[in-house]
Enzyme design. Structure first.
Site, PDB file in Angstrom:
ATOM      1  N   TYR A  26       0.799  -1.232   0.000  1.00  0.00           N
ATOM      2  CA  TYR A  26       0.000   0.000   0.000  1.00  0.00           C
ATOM      3  C   TYR A  26       0.835   1.288   0.000  1.00  0.00           C
ATOM      4  O   TYR A  26       0.271   2.382  -0.063  1.00  0.00           O
ATOM      5  CB  TYR A  26      -0.962  -0.009   1.194  1.00  0.00           C
ATOM      6  CG  TYR A  26      -1.954  -1.140   1.132  1.00  0.00           C
ATOM      7  CD1 TYR A  26      -2.893  -1.199   0.105  1.00  0.00           C
ATOM      8  CD2 TYR A  26      -1.940  -2.169   2.077  1.00  0.00           C
ATOM      9  CE1 TYR A  26      -3.797  -2.242   0.016  1.00  0.00           C
ATOM     10  CE2 TYR A  26      -2.846  -3.219   1.998  1.00  0.00           C
ATOM     11  CZ  TYR A  26      -3.775  -3.253   0.971  1.00  0.00           C
ATOM     12  OH  TYR A  26      -4.665  -4.291   0.881  1.00  0.00           O
ATOM     13  N   ASN A  77     -12.722   4.517  -1.825  1.00  0.00           N
ATOM     14  CA  ASN A  77     -11.927   3.296  -1.696  1.00  0.00           C
ATOM     15  C   ASN A  77     -12.617   2.487  -0.611  1.00  0.00           C
ATOM     16  O   ASN A  77     -12.426   2.753   0.577  1.00  0.00           O
ATOM     17  CB  ASN A  77     -10.483   3.602  -1.296  1.00  0.00           C
ATOM     18  CG  ASN A  77      -9.658   2.323  -1.190  1.00  0.00           C
ATOM     19  OD1 ASN A  77     -10.206   1.214  -1.174  1.00  0.00           O
ATOM     20  ND2 ASN A  77      -8.338   2.477  -1.101  1.00  0.00           N
ATOM     21  N   HIS A  83     -15.351  -6.022  -1.613  1.00  0.00           N
ATOM     22  CA  HIS A  83     -15.579  -7.406  -2.017  1.00  0.00           C
ATOM     23  C   HIS A  83     -16.718  -8.074  -1.261  1.00  0.00           C
ATOM     24  O   HIS A  83     -16.998  -9.252  -1.482  1.00  0.00           O
ATOM     25  CB  HIS A  83     -14.279  -8.205  -1.801  1.00  0.00           C
ATOM     26  CG  HIS A  83     -13.039  -7.446  -2.167  1.00  0.00           C
ATOM     27  ND1 HIS A  83     -12.769  -7.080  -3.467  1.00  0.00           N
ATOM     28  CD2 HIS A  83     -12.035  -6.913  -1.405  1.00  0.00           C
ATOM     29  CE1 HIS A  83     -11.624  -6.384  -3.494  1.00  0.00           C
ATOM     30  NE2 HIS A  83     -11.168  -6.271  -2.247  1.00  0.00           N
ATOM     31  N   ASP A  90     -25.753  -0.669  -2.575  1.00  0.00           N
ATOM     32  CA  ASP A  90     -27.123  -0.148  -2.645  1.00  0.00           C
ATOM     33  C   ASP A  90     -27.150   1.345  -2.334  1.00  0.00           C
ATOM     34  O   ASP A  90     -27.848   2.119  -2.993  1.00  0.00           O
ATOM     35  CB  ASP A  90     -28.038  -0.887  -1.664  1.00  0.00           C
ATOM     36  CG  ASP A  90     -28.388  -2.289  -2.121  1.00  0.00           C
ATOM     37  OD1 ASP A  90     -28.155  -2.622  -3.301  1.00  0.00           O
ATOM     38  OD2 ASP A  90     -28.897  -3.065  -1.290  1.00  0.00           O
ATOM     39  N   HIS A 103      -8.456   2.096  -5.711  1.00  0.00           N
ATOM     40  CA  HIS A 103      -7.657   1.196  -4.871  1.00  0.00           C
ATOM     41  C   HIS A 103      -6.194   1.565  -5.017  1.00  0.00           C
ATOM     42  O   HIS A 103      -5.735   1.873  -6.131  1.00  0.00           O
ATOM     43  CB  HIS A 103      -7.854  -0.266  -5.286  1.00  0.00           C
ATOM     44  CG  HIS A 103      -9.266  -0.709  -5.169  1.00  0.00           C
ATOM     45  ND1 HIS A 103      -9.859  -1.001  -3.969  1.00  0.00           N
ATOM     46  CD2 HIS A 103     -10.235  -0.857  -6.117  1.00  0.00           C
ATOM     47  CE1 HIS A 103     -11.119  -1.326  -4.170  1.00  0.00           C
ATOM     48  NE2 HIS A 103     -11.376  -1.236  -5.467  1.00  0.00           N
ATOM     49  N   LEU A 104      -5.497   1.490  -3.925  1.00  0.00           N
ATOM     50  CA  LEU A 104      -4.058   1.746  -3.961  1.00  0.00           C
ATOM     51  C   LEU A 104      -3.342   0.615  -4.699  1.00  0.00           C
ATOM     52  O   LEU A 104      -2.460   0.843  -5.529  1.00  0.00           O
ATOM     53  CB  LEU A 104      -3.517   1.848  -2.530  1.00  0.00           C
ATOM     54  CG  LEU A 104      -4.075   3.022  -1.721  1.00  0.00           C
ATOM     55  CD1 LEU A 104      -4.411   2.583  -0.319  1.00  0.00           C
ATOM     56  CD2 LEU A 104      -3.092   4.167  -1.718  1.00  0.00           C
ATOM     57  N   SER A 105      -3.729  -0.605  -4.354  1.00  0.00           N
ATOM     58  CA  SER A 105      -3.065  -1.765  -4.948  1.00  0.00           C
ATOM     59  C   SER A 105      -3.796  -2.195  -6.220  1.00  0.00           C
ATOM     60  O   SER A 105      -4.949  -1.812  -6.443  1.00  0.00           O
ATOM     61  CB  SER A 105      -3.053  -2.923  -3.944  1.00  0.00           C
ATOM     62  OG  SER A 105      -4.386  -3.349  -3.671  1.00  0.00           O
ATOM     63  N   ARG A 114     -10.178 -10.734  -4.443  1.00  0.00           N
ATOM     64  CA  ARG A 114     -10.136  -9.275  -4.610  1.00  0.00           C
ATOM     65  C   ARG A 114     -10.547  -8.837  -6.017  1.00  0.00           C
ATOM     66  O   ARG A 114     -10.670  -7.658  -6.307  1.00  0.00           O
ATOM     67  CB  ARG A 114      -8.743  -8.730  -4.291  1.00  0.00           C
ATOM     68  CG  ARG A 114      -8.379  -8.841  -2.829  1.00  0.00           C
ATOM     69  CD  ARG A 114      -7.072  -8.152  -2.518  1.00  0.00           C
ATOM     70  NE  ARG A 114      -6.467  -8.747  -1.344  1.00  0.00           N
ATOM     71  CZ  ARG A 114      -6.750  -8.415  -0.082  1.00  0.00           C
ATOM     72  NH1 ARG A 114      -7.608  -7.457   0.167  1.00  0.00           N
ATOM     73  NH2 ARG A 114      -6.162  -9.034   0.929  1.00  0.00           N
TER      74      ARG A 114
HETATM   75  C1  DQA Z   1      -7.717  -1.860  -1.171  1.00  0.00           C
HETATM   76  C2  DQA Z   1      -7.772  -3.275  -1.754  1.00  0.00           C
HETATM   77  C3  DQA Z   1      -8.713  -4.146  -0.938  1.00  0.00           C
HETATM   78  O1  DQA Z   1      -8.739  -5.457  -1.477  1.00  0.00           O
HETATM   79  C4  DQA Z   1      -8.248  -4.222   0.498  1.00  0.00           C
HETATM   80  O2  DQA Z   1      -9.165  -4.971   1.261  1.00  0.00           O
HETATM   81  C5  DQA Z   1      -8.024  -2.885   1.097  1.00  0.00           C
HETATM   82  C6  DQA Z   1      -7.346  -1.875   0.298  1.00  0.00           C
HETATM   83  C7  DQA Z   1      -6.668  -0.980  -1.900  1.00  0.00           C
HETATM   84  O3  DQA Z   1      -6.748   0.238  -1.765  1.00  0.00           O
HETATM   85  O4  DQA Z   1      -5.782  -1.504  -2.568  1.00  0.00           O
HETATM   86  O5  DQA Z   1      -8.307  -2.641   2.267  1.00  0.00           O
HETATM   87  O6  DQA Z   1      -8.982  -1.260  -1.340  1.00  0.00           O
END
Ligand code: DQA
Length: 148
Positions: A26, A77, A83, A90, A103-105, A114
């Site tokens: 991250y 985010n 997931h 909703d 998402h960061l990753s 994921r």
């Molecule tokens: C995340 C990716 C998700 O799978 C994970 O549960 C996170 C961070 C990301 O920013 O990469 O908490 O949302």
């Protein structure tokens, strides 16, 4: 510049620990730094950027519901709720606001679970894999959409 647009930025569970949480995945940028960057960009472009993080699904849903009354877009985010959360999905649909998922990753290059998101198909777009830059790119997308 006078602020003529509003954007609600939402961060889901565990994102308050950015900087120390699995930095190899991250990055080392903290949430405060990300929020500061987004607020500064907002100021530059006349966008009122309000940032909120919670580890609680209901608290995030409350903010989504409130955003309907003042915001023009949501950048979210959802963290792990990405997931799992039908309820968050909703709420986002009901808000009737354009949503950008961040998402960061790169969630597609990680565990299989994921790869499914309850948000992606109702979002304007999804940005992932660029660390803190993902948020900047999401802001840019929203700014362009709003014409701000
Ligand atoms: C995340 C990716 C998700 O799978 C994970 O549960 C996170 C961070 C990301 O920013 O990469 O908490 O949302």
């Amino acid at each position: 510049m006078a602020e003529s647009f509003g954007v609600q930025v939402l961060h889901g569970p565990n994102l308050n620990t950015l900087g120390v949480r699995e930095p190899e995945i991250y990055g080392t940028t903290t949430l405060d730094e990300i929020d500061g960057m987004l607020r500064a960009l907002g100021k530059e472009h006349g966008i009122d950027v309000q940032c909120f993080q919670s580890n609680h699904e209901g608290a995030l849903i409350d903010r989504v519901q409130e955003a309907r009354t003042w915001a023009d877009a949501i950048v979210i985010n959802p963290g792990g709720f990405t997931h799992t959360s039908v309820a968050l999905r909703d709420a986002l649909i009901a808000s009737d606001l354009p949503v950008v998922e961040v998402h960061l990753s790169n969630v597609h290059a990680r565990e299989a679970f994921r790869r499914h998101s309850y948000v992606s198909d109702i979002a304007l777009g999804v940005i992932c894999g660029f660390g803190a830059t993902s948020y900047r790119l999401a802001f840019e997308a929203v700014r362009e959409r709003l014409g701000a």
